[in-house]
Design a protein around this motif. Sequence first.
Motif, PDB file in Angstrom:
ATOM      1  N   ARG A 129      22.539  -4.108  -8.639  1.00 35.34           N
ATOM      2  CA  ARG A 129      23.079  -3.858  -6.998  1.00 35.34           C
ATOM      3  C   ARG A 129      22.081  -3.304  -5.892  1.00 35.34           C
ATOM      4  NH1 ARG A 129      24.122  -0.386 -11.305  1.00 35.34           N
ATOM      5  NH2 ARG A 129      23.524   2.327 -10.265  1.00 35.34           N
ATOM      6  N   SER A 130      21.217  -2.750  -6.360  1.00 30.96           N
ATOM      7  CA  SER A 130      20.342  -1.987  -5.218  1.00 30.96           C
ATOM      8  C   SER A 130      19.553  -2.950  -4.132  1.00 30.96           C
ATOM      9  CB  SER A 130      18.766  -1.395  -6.274  1.00 30.96           C
ATOM     10  OG  SER A 130      18.657  -2.829  -6.730  1.00 30.96           O
ATOM     11  N   LEU A 131      19.692  -4.733  -4.305  1.00 33.54           N
ATOM     12  CA  LEU A 131      19.167  -5.812  -3.811  1.00 33.54           C
ATOM     13  C   LEU A 131      19.974  -6.056  -2.939  1.00 33.54           C
ATOM     14  CD1 LEU A 131      17.800  -8.092  -6.604  1.00 33.54           C
ATOM     15  CD2 LEU A 131      16.249  -6.042  -5.392  1.00 33.54           C
ATOM     16  N   PRO A 132      19.431  -5.727  -1.446  1.00 33.04           N
ATOM     17  CA  PRO A 132      20.114  -6.362  -0.197  1.00 33.04           C
ATOM     18  C   PRO A 132      20.929  -7.773  -0.819  1.00 33.04           C
ATOM     19  CG  PRO A 132      18.112  -6.307  -0.225  1.00 33.04           C
ATOM     20  CD  PRO A 132      17.824  -5.782  -1.499  1.00 33.04           C
ATOM     21  N   HIS A 133      22.100  -7.932   0.132  1.00 34.81           N
ATOM     22  CA  HIS A 133      22.340  -9.573   0.019  1.00 34.81           C
ATOM     23  C   HIS A 133      22.050 -10.300   1.457  1.00 34.81           C
ATOM     24  CE1 HIS A 133      25.315  -8.665  -3.607  1.00 34.81           C
ATOM     25  NE2 HIS A 133      25.088  -6.928  -3.281  1.00 34.81           N
ATOM     26  N   GLY A 134      22.749 -11.387   1.245  1.00 35.45           N
ATOM     27  CA  GLY A 134      22.409 -12.276   2.795  1.00 35.45           C
ATOM     28  C   GLY A 134      23.090 -11.797   3.750  1.00 35.45           C
ATOM     29  N   ALA A 135      23.185 -12.267   5.154  1.00 32.38           N
ATOM     30  CA  ALA A 135      23.702 -11.282   6.048  1.00 32.38           C
ATOM     31  C   ALA A 135      25.036 -12.157   6.262  1.00 32.38           C
ATOM     32  CB  ALA A 135      23.499 -12.441   7.225  1.00 32.38           C
ATOM     33  N   ASP A 136      26.434 -12.429   5.101  1.00 33.24           N
ATOM     34  CA  ASP A 136      26.920 -12.877   4.660  1.00 33.24           C
ATOM     35  C   ASP A 136      28.066 -11.547   3.901  1.00 33.24           C
ATOM     36  OD1 ASP A 136      26.397 -14.355   2.783  1.00 33.24           O
ATOM     37  OD2 ASP A 136      27.880 -15.738   3.267  1.00 33.24           O
ATOM     38  N   GLY A 137      26.981 -11.180   3.085  1.00 34.00           N
ATOM     39  CA  GLY A 137      27.526 -10.507   2.264  1.00 34.00           C
ATOM     40  C   GLY A 137      27.140 -11.084   0.863  1.00 34.00           C
ATOM     41  N   GLY A 138      27.165 -11.739   0.814  1.00 29.83           N
ATOM     42  CA  GLY A 138      26.734 -13.211  -0.391  1.00 29.83           C
ATOM     43  C   GLY A 138      25.047 -13.420  -0.875  1.00 29.83           C
ATOM     44  N   ALA A 139      25.220 -14.112  -1.854  1.00 31.61           N
ATOM     45  CA  ALA A 139      23.089 -14.791  -1.735  1.00 31.61           C
ATOM     46  C   ALA A 139      22.921 -14.410  -0.563  1.00 31.61           C
ATOM     47  CB  ALA A 139      23.832 -15.433  -2.867  1.00 31.61           C
ATOM     48  N   PRO A 140      21.659 -14.790  -0.973  1.00 30.94           N
ATOM     49  CA  PRO A 140      20.917 -14.874   0.367  1.00 30.94           C
ATOM     50  C   PRO A 140      20.840 -16.405   0.414  1.00 30.94           C
ATOM     51  CG  PRO A 140      19.783 -14.008  -1.350  1.00 30.94           C
ATOM     52  CD  PRO A 140      21.010 -14.014  -1.871  1.00 30.94           C
ATOM     53  N   VAL A 141      20.510 -16.757   1.664  1.00 30.70           N
ATOM     54  CA  VAL A 141      20.150 -17.974   2.222  1.00 30.70           C
ATOM     55  C   VAL A 141      19.284 -18.086   1.601  1.00 30.70           C
ATOM     56  CG1 VAL A 141      19.988 -20.140   4.539  1.00 30.70           C
ATOM     57  CG2 VAL A 141      22.154 -17.994   3.660  1.00 30.70           C
ATOM     58  N   VAL A 142      18.119 -19.464   1.666  1.00 26.13           N
ATOM     59  CA  VAL A 142      16.974 -20.227   1.165  1.00 26.13           C
ATOM     60  C   VAL A 142      16.444 -20.273   2.156  1.00 26.13           C
ATOM     61  CG1 VAL A 142      15.836 -21.507  -0.411  1.00 26.13           C
ATOM     62  CG2 VAL A 142      17.334 -20.135  -1.073  1.00 26.13           C
ATOM     63  N   LEU A 143      15.067 -19.683   2.487  1.00 28.81           N
ATOM     64  CA  LEU A 143      14.547 -20.419   3.724  1.00 28.81           C
ATOM     65  C   LEU A 143      13.322 -21.438   3.398  1.00 28.81           C
ATOM     66  CD1 LEU A 143      13.174 -20.159   6.530  1.00 28.81           C
ATOM     67  CD2 LEU A 143      11.433 -18.731   5.531  1.00 28.81           C
ATOM     68  N   SER A 144      13.611 -22.601   4.395  1.00 32.10           N
ATOM     69  CA  SER A 144      13.174 -23.430   3.097  1.00 32.10           C
ATOM     70  C   SER A 144      11.979 -23.998   4.081  1.00 32.10           C
ATOM     71  CB  SER A 144      13.663 -25.314   3.817  1.00 32.10           C
ATOM     72  OG  SER A 144      13.722 -25.311   5.358  1.00 32.10           O
ATOM     73  N   LEU A 145      10.886 -25.026   3.047  1.00 35.90           N
ATOM     74  CA  LEU A 145       8.831 -24.542   3.562  1.00 35.90           C
ATOM     75  C   LEU A 145       9.097 -25.625   5.014  1.00 35.90           C
ATOM     76  CD1 LEU A 145       7.892 -26.115   0.693  1.00 35.90           C
ATOM     77  CD2 LEU A 145       7.344 -23.856   1.152  1.00 35.90           C
ATOM     78  N   ARG A 146      10.193 -26.550   4.530  1.00 36.32           N
ATOM     79  CA  ARG A 146       9.614 -27.215   6.665  1.00 36.32           C
ATOM     80  C   ARG A 146      10.215 -26.110   7.866  1.00 36.32           C
ATOM     81  NH1 ARG A 146      13.680 -32.228   8.229  1.00 36.32           N
ATOM     82  NH2 ARG A 146      12.155 -33.135   6.159  1.00 36.32           N
ATOM     83  N   GLU A 147      11.603 -25.127   7.783  1.00 34.57           N
ATOM     84  CA  GLU A 147      11.410 -24.023   8.276  1.00 34.57           C
ATOM     85  C   GLU A 147      10.580 -23.218   8.420  1.00 34.57           C
ATOM     86  OE1 GLU A 147      16.007 -22.610   8.758  1.00 34.57           O
ATOM     87  OE2 GLU A 147      15.646 -22.391   6.611  1.00 34.57           O
ATOM     88  N   ALA A 148       9.530 -22.941   7.484  1.00 37.24           N
ATOM     89  CA  ALA A 148       8.873 -21.846   7.021  1.00 37.24           C
ATOM     90  C   ALA A 148       7.433 -22.412   8.409  1.00 37.24           C
ATOM     91  CB  ALA A 148       8.758 -20.778   5.925  1.00 37.24           C
ATOM     92  N   PHE A 149       7.252 -23.599   7.798  1.00 47.81           N
ATOM     93  CA  PHE A 149       5.971 -24.254   8.107  1.00 47.81           C
ATOM     94  C   PHE A 149       5.885 -24.464  10.011  1.00 47.81           C
ATOM     95  CE2 PHE A 149       3.924 -25.090   4.460  1.00 47.81           C
ATOM     96  CZ  PHE A 149       3.408 -25.078   3.828  1.00 47.81           C
ATOM     97  N   ALA A 150       7.566 -24.452  10.683  1.00 48.03           N
ATOM     98  CA  ALA A 150       7.635 -24.393  12.275  1.00 48.03           C
ATOM     99  C   ALA A 150       7.272 -23.139  12.635  1.00 48.03           C
ATOM    100  CB  ALA A 150       9.024 -24.646  12.399  1.00 48.03           C
ATOM    101  N   ASP A 151       7.656 -22.500  11.679  1.00 44.52           N
ATOM    102  CA  ASP A 151       6.828 -20.777  12.276  1.00 44.52           C
ATOM    103  C   ASP A 151       5.537 -20.816  12.077  1.00 44.52           C
ATOM    104  OD1 ASP A 151       5.639 -17.933  12.509  1.00 44.52           O
ATOM    105  OD2 ASP A 151       8.301 -17.464  11.892  1.00 44.52           O
ATOM    106  N   SER A 152       4.776 -20.406  13.595  1.00 40.43           N
ATOM    107  CA  SER A 152       2.750 -20.569  13.343  1.00 40.43           C
ATOM    108  C   SER A 152       2.437 -19.150  12.846  1.00 40.43           C
ATOM    109  CB  SER A 152       2.566 -20.151  14.460  1.00 40.43           C
ATOM    110  OG  SER A 152       3.014 -18.864  15.018  1.00 40.43           O
ATOM    111  N   ALA A 153       3.122 -18.814  12.496  1.00 39.77           N
ATOM    112  CA  ALA A 153       2.215 -17.094  12.010  1.00 39.77           C
ATOM    113  C   ALA A 153       2.232 -17.687  10.429  1.00 39.77           C
ATOM    114  CB  ALA A 153       3.587 -16.198  11.798  1.00 39.77           C
ATOM    115  N   TYR A 154       3.202 -18.602   9.697  1.00 39.68           N
ATOM    116  CA  TYR A 154       3.254 -18.962   8.535  1.00 39.68           C
ATOM    117  C   TYR A 154       2.097 -20.002   8.207  1.00 39.68           C
ATOM    118  CZ  TYR A 154       5.288 -20.580   3.899  1.00 39.68           C
ATOM    119  OH  TYR A 154       4.722 -20.832   2.583  1.00 39.68           O
ATOM    120  N   ARG A 155       2.396 -21.268   8.914  1.00 36.31           N
ATOM    121  CA  ARG A 155       0.782 -21.746   8.927  1.00 36.31           C
ATOM    122  C   ARG A 155       0.008 -20.366   9.166  1.00 36.31           C
ATOM    123  NH1 ARG A 155       3.556 -24.345  13.278  1.00 36.31           N
ATOM    124  NH2 ARG A 155       1.944 -23.818  14.583  1.00 36.31           N
ATOM    125  N   ALA A 156      -0.861 -19.932  10.086  1.00 34.35           N
ATOM    126  CA  ALA A 156      -1.682 -19.085  10.333  1.00 34.35           C
ATOM    127  C   ALA A 156      -1.827 -18.060   8.637  1.00 34.35           C
ATOM    128  CB  ALA A 156      -2.015 -17.861  11.173  1.00 34.35           C
TER     129      ALA A 156
END
Length: 388
Positions: free
Chosen positions: A180-207
């Motif tokens: 119960r100490s862990l935060p939930h997703g934005a809608d209060g449920g399970a967190p949405v998974v960040l895909s690898l495609r979305e992550a690699f679209a971010d210049s900071a993650y690629r770097a």
Amino acid sequence: MPRELRVLIGAAFCIALGYGLVAPVLPQLAHSFDVGTAAAAVIVSVFALARLVFAPAGGRLVERLGERPVYVAGVTIVGLSSLACAFAADYGQLLLFRGLGGLGSTMFTVSAMGLMIRLAPPRSRGRISSLYAGSFLLGNIAGPVLGGALGGLGLQVPFIVYGIMLILTAAVVLLRLPKRSLPHGADGGAPVVLSLREAFADSAYRAAIGSSFANGWAVLGVRVALVPLFATAALDAGPALAGIALAIFAVGNALILPVAGRLTDTFGRRPLILAGLALAGVATMVLGLVPVVWVFVVASVVAGVGAGLLGPAQQASVADVIGPERGSGRVLAVFQMAMDTGAIAGPVVAGLLVDALSYGWAFGITGAICLVATVPWLLARETLPARR
């Protein structure tokens, strides 16, 4: 700081301390089965290889089951594998049990990063990352000293102590880190998974992938494998300097870590990452160019400072990309795989360069890899929320 983060930082110290306990005696235990030096070295590398191979599956487990159960399971597996190593009947069993330990290691490493991201306040991520890294550093310094002493009681003793310590650590985390100490997703449920495609679209993650590879190559790979050999062979300084070669680097790391987190939370992630890569790269090049003892000492300390600046800022930047409301198992696994790949490939390539050319070329190429890793960061965005 939330209690849950204090629990994770304390657990990190215990894990690093235990890893240091077995490091001095692991090759000796392999030799006790009448195998050669190469086979003894394989026992050391199979742990890292298992981490690398299992990282994608570990990331998927985190996304499916959550960080907390995977963390506890991973620490428990490493503990049990350590106990099994103590009672291995032959070299094949020792190799198998050590490989299983690497599997558990990648489980708790990826899940620990995920827990830190979800629990750390955005404006304190740099400081918390530096505390986490500092606890690992202290454990890595103290562990080999205690391991050498325990090894005098029998080669199996450090493994038994490590195994019991990790099983107790897993139990403490299970009890002191309630779901119960862990935060939930934005809608209060399970967190949405960040895909690898979305992550690699971010210049900071690629770097961050590039700098993670460079960090693994230079800091976790070449530094551990080549610097002690260089101190003995090229500097002709005897075994004393070779023995403290890694401690010299740790001094620079320890000096900067207490302030590195505050700096990255105040001035941003990019400046600290760029400074860390530049310092580590130039200092590593100097190691091979000027084979003088006092230059070796100064360059080692400066390289440690560079690594201390890089680590917390890099991890905080990845945390900013992911955010506390999104799952990130595979994204963190790829980040960790980049570091493990560098740590495995670096010593091999650098060793070939030493044999074919010289230590100067080996350290020069290693330093150049750190400097090349600054280029993506010069083009990447700043992720610190207040400075977007």
